[in-house]
Design a protein around this motif. Structure first.
Motif, PDB file in Angstrom:
ATOM      1  N   ALA A  79      50.902  45.735  42.734  1.00 56.28           N
ATOM      2  CA  ALA A  79      50.233  44.732  43.570  1.00 56.28           C
ATOM      3  C   ALA A  79      49.066  45.363  44.330  1.00 56.28           C
ATOM      4  CB  ALA A  79      51.227  44.093  44.545  1.00 56.28           C
ATOM      5  N   CYS A  83      45.215  44.206  44.045  1.00 58.74           N
ATOM      6  CA  CYS A  83      44.444  43.812  45.230  1.00 58.74           C
ATOM      7  C   CYS A  83      43.150  44.618  45.293  1.00 58.74           C
ATOM      8  CB  CYS A  83      45.271  44.015  46.500  1.00 58.74           C
ATOM      9  SG  CYS A  83      44.416  43.501  48.003  1.00 58.74           S
ATOM     10  N   TYR A 166      48.146  39.858  48.764  1.00 55.02           N
ATOM     11  CA  TYR A 166      48.842  41.139  48.677  1.00 55.02           C
ATOM     12  C   TYR A 166      49.980  41.198  49.696  1.00 55.02           C
ATOM     13  CZ  TYR A 166      49.628  46.175  49.135  1.00 55.02           C
ATOM     14  OH  TYR A 166      50.201  47.419  49.219  1.00 55.02           O
ATOM     15  N   LEU A 169      52.821  39.041  48.554  1.00 52.71           N
ATOM     16  CA  LEU A 169      53.564  39.664  47.452  1.00 52.71           C
ATOM     17  C   LEU A 169      54.472  40.778  47.965  1.00 52.71           C
ATOM     18  CD1 LEU A 169      50.875  39.849  44.630  1.00 52.71           C
ATOM     19  CD2 LEU A 169      52.844  38.320  44.766  1.00 52.71           C
ATOM     20  N   ASP A 186      54.300  38.860  40.409  1.00 50.01           N
ATOM     21  CA  ASP A 186      53.097  39.431  39.822  1.00 50.01           C
ATOM     22  C   ASP A 186      51.875  38.857  40.490  1.00 50.01           C
ATOM     23  OD1 ASP A 186      51.770  41.122  38.133  1.00 50.01           O
ATOM     24  OD2 ASP A 186      52.098  39.953  36.324  1.00 50.01           O
ATOM     25  N   TRP A 187      50.787  39.590  40.441  1.00 47.36           N
ATOM     26  CA  TRP A 187      49.528  39.184  41.046  1.00 47.36           C
ATOM     27  C   TRP A 187      49.059  37.898  40.396  1.00 47.36           C
ATOM     28  CZ3 TRP A 187      47.049  40.816  45.292  1.00 47.36           C
ATOM     29  CH2 TRP A 187      45.748  40.380  45.515  1.00 47.36           C
TER      30      TRP A 187
END
Length: 187
Positions: A79, A83, A166, A169, A186-187
């Protein structure tokens, strides 16, 4: 075939491997056991082997909690990388009246900040050139002080949105209770 040896410390942790042909055990070394080729391969492929009462002992398998912790660390790193990429792959602003893409590498961010600083004390007819793309056609385009400020506001919104994503997450990763749950983030 060469004979292998494992040297260990007072806690039984293996510190060094020796081979009777290529790297013999130094004279006088006492905390050493003879190991087979298969044991040597197992030791170098899976860290954590120890010596207890003169015998080689395999490491305990990791607990579910340890595996979950490892997965959380790996997912958080993924992550973080995503980001960082989002922060440096550009952003969109309509400061020029239509959507344009602006670069956001470190130098681009510094250049934009310099333009913002200059715009604060600039005369009313002041302009500066900033790189941007319209439909993938890049140009070094003149921007007024108001346009520079709008580009900067759009950059800040883009940056904060990526950082918030971010942070969200990371919070989900930290709250996850299973490896599967972590892997689904997941991103």
């Amino acid at each position: 075939m060469n004979q292998k040896f494992a040297a260990y410390d007072a806690q039984g942790r293996i510190t060094t491997y020796y081979d009777n042909v290529d790297s013999p055990v130094p004279d006088g070394m006492t905390n050493v056991i003879e190991i087979t080729q298969d044991e040597w391969l197992a030791c170098i492929n899976q860290p954590g082997y120890t010596v207890v009462n003169g015998a080689l002992v395999a490491p305990l398998p990791p607990t579910i909690e340890a595996l979950l912790g490892q997965e959380k660390v790996q997912r958080a790193a993924k992550a973080s990388t995503a980001c960082a990429a989002a922060l440096t792959t550009g952003f969109t602003s309509s400061a020029l009246g239509t959507p344009h893409t602006y670069p956001s590498q470190d130098d681009d961010q510094r250049n934009l900040q310099s333009a913002v600083s200059a715009s604060a004390v600039a005369p009313s007819n002041w302009t500066t050139r900033i790189w941007c793309a319209n439909n993938d056609a890049w140009s070094f385009t003149a921007h007024t002080a108001a346009q520079v400020l709008q580009v900067n506001a759009d950059w800040l919104a883009h940056r904060v949105a990526a950082q918030q994503k971010y942070a969200d997450l990371i919070a989900r990763i930290n709250a996850a209770n299973s490896i599967e749950e972590v892997q689904a983030i997941d991103w």
